[in-house]
Design an enzyme around this catalytic site. Structure first.
Site, PDB file in Angstrom:
ATOM      1  N   PRO A   2       0.840  -1.186   0.058  1.00  0.00           N
ATOM      2  CG  PRO A   2      -0.159  -1.256   1.995  1.00  0.00           C
ATOM      3  CD  PRO A   2       0.749  -1.938   1.183  1.00  0.00           C
ATOM      4  CD  GLU A   3       3.124   3.647  -4.273  1.00  0.00           C
ATOM      5  OE1 GLU A   3       3.435   4.560  -4.250  1.00  0.00           O
ATOM      6  OE2 GLU A   3       3.489   2.810  -5.027  1.00  0.00           O
ATOM      7  CE  LYS A  68       4.541   3.471   2.324  1.00  0.00           C
ATOM      8  NZ  LYS A  68       4.677   2.199   1.273  1.00  0.00           N
ATOM      9  CG  HIS A 121      -3.621 -14.635   5.932  1.00  0.00           C
ATOM     10  ND1 HIS A 121      -2.260 -15.330   6.147  1.00  0.00           N
ATOM     11  CD2 HIS A 121      -4.064 -14.963   4.651  1.00  0.00           C
ATOM     12  CE1 HIS A 121      -2.144 -16.021   4.838  1.00  0.00           C
ATOM     13  NE2 HIS A 121      -3.387 -15.974   4.159  1.00  0.00           N
ATOM     14  NE  ARG A 139       6.562 -11.677   2.536  1.00  0.00           N
ATOM     15  CZ  ARG A 139       7.273 -11.437   1.575  1.00  0.00           C
ATOM     16  NH1 ARG A 139       6.989 -10.575   0.459  1.00  0.00           N
ATOM     17  NH2 ARG A 139       8.663 -11.689   1.574  1.00  0.00           N
ATOM     18  NE  ARG A 292      10.422  -1.014  -5.795  1.00  0.00           N
ATOM     19  CZ  ARG A 292       9.296  -0.603  -4.928  1.00  0.00           C
ATOM     20  NH1 ARG A 292       9.633   0.318  -4.113  1.00  0.00           N
ATOM     21  NH2 ARG A 292       8.181  -0.783  -5.134  1.00  0.00           N
TER      22      ARG A 292
END
Ligand SMILES: [Zn+2]
Length: 302
Positions: A2-3, A68, A121, A139, A292
């Protein structure tokens, strides 16, 4: 990942649902997520107990965002800082009154099976007056940290290295340009490190560079005043537009209408390597930069 626009969309979506609600109980299923940040985290049972017991009875009185990080403000002055990192997800499910349950979520894209809550999760569960807030993280790189007041949050120094907030009054062209003029090196690397302005991750870096007609490989010290001004305007415009559309992945999902984040449709270069440039029609190029995939038009961008 997520940005910033996705995190901001999540904040705006969650706020009207959970603002003013009291936390009735908290269950932490993985202690390391509430113990500390970083990759080699300890699982502290004491931190887990503190997190679970201190939050009971607290009323949520606001959600703020810095870069963020989401900052949940509580009635006693306590604060919970949440960072979703790569695969974190917040899902709020309102208690059903007529059989149709409303769900708001954001962060890592949700799978259809993940509307079953809790699921494998799910690591933190907050029971609120009118519904339940779940923290899921495939993760487990994300974290939720409890601070008894603002002073303790400040001591942990989560924000001191961060650049300007793109939606704050401090993000003026003058401030942006003066910070840029103290920097050297490759433009995209500078944007990615978040020290001038926050919110330009891989997607938005490439989109801003394309819209500004500037190559992501440009040396910052060679940018003209006109290019700096264009970059400033495009950062503001693109990030605001992305938030309005609910971010690039998914930010607000109401089972009733199935709406999802729509900015992905607006990408002009990201994920379009080899496809035709929307401006000149030539194939877009891609290179690896700062680890990237970086996509650009070598005709329209200088
Ligand atoms: Zn082009």
């Amino acid at each position: 990942v997520p940005e910033l626009p996705e995190v901001e969309s999540l904040r705006r979506s969650l706020l009207p649902y959970i603002d003013g609600q009291t936390i009735r109980s908290v269950k932490v299923l993985m202690a390391k997520l509430v113990s500390s940040k970083g990759t080699k985290r300890e699982s502290s049972k004491a931190k887990q107990v503190e997190f679970e017991s201190n939050l009971v009875g607290e009323k949520i009185i606001g959600i703020e965002r810095r870069a963020k990080n989401l900052i949940f403000r509580l009635s006693s002055g306590a604060v919970v800082l949440v960072h979703l990192k790569m695969t974190g997800q917040l899902v709020y499910k309102q208690n059903s009154e007529n059989g149709e349950s409303e769900i708001v979520f954001g962060g890592h894209p949700i799978q259809d099976t993940q509307t079953d809550l809790p699921n494998k999760h799910t690591y933190v569960i907050f029971n609120l007056d009118k519904g339940t807030l779940y923290y899921n993280d495939v993760r487990q790189f994300g974290y939720l940290l409890y601070y008894k007041n603002q002073l303790d949050l400040d001591k942990d120094d989560h924000f001191s290295k961060l650049g300007l907030e793109p939606f704050s009054p401090d993000f003026t062209e003058k401030n942006f340009v003066s910070r840029m003029k103290t920097k050297k090196g490759v433009l995209k690397k500078l944007f990615l490190d978040q020290k001038v302005v926050v919110g330009l991750g891989n997607i938005y870096c490439d989109e801003v560079c394309f819209a500004s007609g500037v190559l992501p490989t440009r040396k910052v010290e060679t940018l003209t005043s006109k290019e700096l001004s264009k970059l400033y305007k495009e950062i503001k415009r693109i990030l605001a537009f992305a938030v309005d559309l609910g971010g690039s992945s998914i930010a607000n999902y109401l089972l009733a209408d199935g709406s999802r984040g729509n900015y992905a449709r607006e990408h002009k270069v990201y994920n379009r390597s080899g496809l035709n440039c929307i401006k000149c029609g030539n194939p877009l190029k891609s290179i690896q930069l700062a680890g990237r995939t970086t996509v650009f038009c070598d005709i329209d961008q200088k």
